[in-house]
Enzyme design. Structure first.
Site, PDB file in Angstrom:
ATOM      1  N   SER A   9     -22.861  -2.422  70.869  1.00 34.98           N
ATOM      2  CA  SER A   9     -23.676  -1.297  71.309  1.00 34.98           C
ATOM      3  C   SER A   9     -24.834  -1.821  72.145  1.00 34.98           C
ATOM      4  O   SER A   9     -25.672  -2.581  71.647  1.00 34.98           O
ATOM      5  CB  SER A   9     -24.223  -0.541  70.101  1.00 34.98           C
ATOM      6  OG  SER A   9     -25.345   0.214  70.522  1.00 34.98           O
ATOM      7  N   HIS A  34     -20.042  -0.168  74.027  1.00 40.00           N
ATOM      8  CA  HIS A  34     -20.449   1.065  73.347  1.00 40.00           C
ATOM      9  C   HIS A  34     -21.781   1.518  73.931  1.00 40.00           C
ATOM     10  O   HIS A  34     -22.770   0.791  73.932  1.00 40.00           O
ATOM     11  CB  HIS A  34     -20.557   0.823  71.839  1.00 40.00           C
ATOM     12  CG  HIS A  34     -20.838   2.071  71.059  1.00 40.00           C
ATOM     13  ND1 HIS A  34     -19.865   3.001  70.755  1.00 40.00           N
ATOM     14  CD2 HIS A  34     -21.991   2.545  70.516  1.00 40.00           C
ATOM     15  CE1 HIS A  34     -20.403   3.983  70.055  1.00 40.00           C
ATOM     16  NE2 HIS A  34     -21.701   3.744  69.906  1.00 40.00           N
ATOM     17  N   ASP A  36     -24.682   4.301  73.927  1.00 38.51           N
ATOM     18  CA  ASP A  36     -25.310   5.338  73.098  1.00 38.51           C
ATOM     19  C   ASP A  36     -26.222   6.242  73.915  1.00 38.51           C
ATOM     20  O   ASP A  36     -27.221   5.795  74.473  1.00 38.51           O
ATOM     21  CB  ASP A  36     -26.127   4.672  71.982  1.00 38.51           C
ATOM     22  CG  ASP A  36     -25.245   4.101  70.898  1.00 38.51           C
ATOM     23  OD1 ASP A  36     -24.383   4.838  70.383  1.00 38.51           O
ATOM     24  OD2 ASP A  36     -25.403   2.905  70.582  1.00 38.51           O
ATOM     25  N   MET A  38     -28.733   9.338  73.795  1.00 43.34           N
ATOM     26  CA  MET A  38     -29.575  10.112  72.871  1.00 43.34           C
ATOM     27  C   MET A  38     -30.533  10.993  73.668  1.00 43.34           C
ATOM     28  O   MET A  38     -31.051  10.570  74.702  1.00 43.34           O
ATOM     29  CB  MET A  38     -30.377   9.163  71.979  1.00 43.34           C
ATOM     30  CG  MET A  38     -29.510   8.192  71.195  1.00 43.34           C
ATOM     31  SD  MET A  38     -30.503   7.220  70.068  1.00 43.34           S
ATOM     32  CE  MET A  38     -29.277   6.060  69.456  1.00 43.34           C
ATOM     33  N   HIS A  68     -20.925   7.387  73.580  1.00 43.99           N
ATOM     34  CA  HIS A  68     -21.193   8.092  72.322  1.00 43.99           C
ATOM     35  C   HIS A  68     -22.316   9.086  72.590  1.00 43.99           C
ATOM     36  O   HIS A  68     -23.487   8.711  72.682  1.00 43.99           O
ATOM     37  CB  HIS A  68     -21.579   7.044  71.253  1.00 43.99           C
ATOM     38  CG  HIS A  68     -22.026   7.636  69.953  1.00 43.99           C
ATOM     39  ND1 HIS A  68     -22.651   6.889  68.977  1.00 43.99           N
ATOM     40  CD2 HIS A  68     -21.939   8.900  69.459  1.00 43.99           C
ATOM     41  CE1 HIS A  68     -22.920   7.666  67.947  1.00 43.99           C
ATOM     42  NE2 HIS A  68     -22.517   8.887  68.218  1.00 43.99           N
ATOM     43  N   MET A  70     -24.911  11.628  71.714  1.00 44.46           N
ATOM     44  CA  MET A  70     -25.744  12.218  70.655  1.00 44.46           C
ATOM     45  C   MET A  70     -26.671  13.192  71.363  1.00 44.46           C
ATOM     46  O   MET A  70     -27.885  12.975  71.466  1.00 44.46           O
ATOM     47  CB  MET A  70     -26.511  11.112  69.918  1.00 44.46           C
ATOM     48  CG  MET A  70     -25.608  10.264  69.027  1.00 44.46           C
ATOM     49  SD  MET A  70     -26.331   8.685  68.577  1.00 44.46           S
ATOM     50  CE  MET A  70     -25.831   7.687  69.976  1.00 44.46           C
ATOM     51  N   MET A 139     -19.861   7.542  61.590  1.00 45.42           N
ATOM     52  CA  MET A 139     -21.204   6.950  61.551  1.00 45.42           C
ATOM     53  C   MET A 139     -21.437   6.376  60.154  1.00 45.42           C
ATOM     54  O   MET A 139     -21.288   7.093  59.158  1.00 45.42           O
ATOM     55  CB  MET A 139     -22.274   8.013  61.837  1.00 45.42           C
ATOM     56  CG  MET A 139     -22.290   8.575  63.247  1.00 45.42           C
ATOM     57  SD  MET A 139     -22.362   7.345  64.556  1.00 45.42           S
ATOM     58  CE  MET A 139     -23.923   6.532  64.195  1.00 45.42           C
ATOM     59  N   ASP A 177     -19.581   2.928  63.253  1.00 47.80           N
ATOM     60  CA  ASP A 177     -20.809   2.684  64.032  1.00 47.80           C
ATOM     61  C   ASP A 177     -22.022   2.691  63.108  1.00 47.80           C
ATOM     62  O   ASP A 177     -22.363   3.730  62.528  1.00 47.80           O
ATOM     63  CB  ASP A 177     -20.936   3.801  65.081  1.00 47.80           C
ATOM     64  CG  ASP A 177     -22.086   3.604  66.044  1.00 47.80           C
ATOM     65  OD1 ASP A 177     -22.799   2.585  65.948  1.00 47.80           O
ATOM     66  OD2 ASP A 177     -22.260   4.491  66.908  1.00 47.80           O
ATOM     67  N   GLY A 179     -24.777  -0.572  61.309  1.00 48.22           N
ATOM     68  CA  GLY A 179     -24.959  -1.551  60.236  1.00 48.22           C
ATOM     69  C   GLY A 179     -23.785  -2.487  60.027  1.00 48.22           C
ATOM     70  O   GLY A 179     -23.631  -3.061  58.948  1.00 48.22           O
ATOM     71  N   SER A 200     -27.269  -4.446  66.731  1.00 45.32           N
ATOM     72  CA  SER A 200     -28.241  -5.501  66.413  1.00 45.32           C
ATOM     73  C   SER A 200     -27.564  -6.787  65.947  1.00 45.32           C
ATOM     74  O   SER A 200     -28.060  -7.882  66.223  1.00 45.32           O
ATOM     75  CB  SER A 200     -29.235  -4.998  65.365  1.00 45.32           C
ATOM     76  OG  SER A 200     -28.553  -4.450  64.264  1.00 45.32           O
TER      77      SER A 200
HETATM   78  C1  DX5 Z   1     -26.954   4.692  66.253  1.00 42.54           C
HETATM   79  C2  DX5 Z   1     -26.024   4.256  67.357  1.00 42.54           C
HETATM   80  C3  DX5 Z   1     -25.395   2.932  67.144  1.00 42.54           C
HETATM   81  C4  DX5 Z   1     -26.358   1.781  67.009  1.00 42.54           C
HETATM   82  C5  DX5 Z   1     -25.749   0.796  66.069  1.00 42.54           C
HETATM   83  O1  DX5 Z   1     -27.275   6.031  66.426  1.00 42.54           O
HETATM   84  O2  DX5 Z   1     -24.972   5.189  67.506  1.00 42.54           O
HETATM   85  O3  DX5 Z   1     -24.387   2.654  68.096  1.00 42.54           O
HETATM   86  O4  DX5 Z   1     -26.652   1.146  68.204  1.00 42.54           O
HETATM   87  O5  DX5 Z   1     -26.655  -0.238  65.888  1.00 42.54           O
HETATM   88  P1  DX5 Z   1     -26.508  -1.301  64.734  1.00 42.54           P
HETATM   89  O6  DX5 Z   1     -25.182  -2.007  64.932  1.00 42.54           O
HETATM   90  O7  DX5 Z   1     -27.684  -2.168  64.940  1.00 42.54           O
HETATM   91  O8  DX5 Z   1     -26.532  -0.543  63.433  1.00 42.54           O
HETATM   92 ZN    ZN Z   2     -23.191   4.684  68.753  1.00 43.21          ZN
END
Ligand code: DX5
Ligand code: ZN
Length: 228
Positions: A9, A34, A36, A38, A68, A70, A139, A177, A179, A200
């Site tokens: 991501s 990936h 994201d 938002m 993705h 959101m 998620m 997706d 952690g 991360s």
């Molecule tokens: C959270 C995102 C994820 C996020 C995951 O809303 O959709 O894609 O970047 O990040 P890590 O892998 O650090 O949990």
């Molecule tokens: Zn994501």
């Protein structure tokens, strides 16, 4: 062994040199980017849109881009992402008034479609949509931020979705997706997931100055997956 795909991501990448970060992570063995999106409305954070997706394509990125969304509403932005070079477009069913129509829009625009389920969102809509989509994204954190802790009950959900896909004999990817990293990727794979987002864990793993900075974390995750 199923075909496993690792999808870093870019939320955790260094945005000041995003093209280089994406090149580097793909050269280090990642399969998918990936992406994201938002909107500070559906989720409490604000990130990147179609212009950045297009810029990555113009920069020369040819790997699949997994957008993705959101965002709410969803439909207005879909053709823009298709034009910008998205490969997959996934959305949260709560964010669309007309789920079937949104899936149709994504497919008509030439992209693969997926539905995203927040940790506590039930899977009911899959009963009517699983045969129309290409990906289910579960998620394993509440959406909005990188670097959160994996929510373990999502593993049960993954087993349920895997069973639905297999019982119906469908070719639908199951992605997770939030952690995910070397310490838990094997457990996640054993629950039936084939595509792993890691933000991360990947981008936080290495020093900026190392040209092969993501090789070792991606190799470690692949070595774990090889045990599945
Ligand atoms: C959270 C995102 C994820 C996020 C995951 O809303 O959709 O894609 O970047 O990040 P890590 O892998 O650090 O949990
Ligand atoms: Zn994501």
């Amino acid at each position: 062994m199923p075909e496993f795909r690792i999808a870093p991501s870019i939320l955790s990448a260094n945005f000041a040199k995003l093209g280089e970060e994406v090149d580097n992570v793909l050269a280090s063995g990642a399969d998918i980017v990936h992406f994201d999106v938002m909107d500070n409305h559906y989720v409490p954070n604000l990130t990147i849109g179609p212009l950045v997706c297009e810029a990555l394509r113009k920069h020369g990125v040819t790997a699949p881009i997994d957008v993705h969304l959101m965002v709410k509403p969803v439909d207005r932005i879909i053709p823009d992402f298709a034009k910008a070079g998205a490969s997959y477009i996934t959305f949260h069913p709560e964010a669309s008034e007309h789920i079937d129509r949104t899936i149709g829009l994504i497919k008509e625009s030439g992209c693969k479609a997926g539905l995203v389920f927040n940790p506590a969102t039930p899977l009911e809509v899959l009963e009517y949509t699983l045969d129309k989509i290409d990906m289910v994204l579960l998620m394993s954190v509440n959406p909005g931020f990188g670097g959160q802790k994996f929510i373990p009950y999502v593993l049960d959900k993954a087993r349920k979705v895997r069973k639905m896909i297999d019982e119906r004999g469908l070719n639908v990817s199951l992605e997770i997706d939030g952690g995910v990293g070397p310490a838990n990727i094997l457990d996640v794979a054993k629950a039936g997931v084939d595509t792993f987002v890691a933000g991360s864990a990947v981008f936080g793993a290495a020093k900026d100055s190392d040209p092969n900075r993501y090789n070792s974390v991606i190799a470690t995750m692949r070595a774990e997956l090889a045990k599945a």
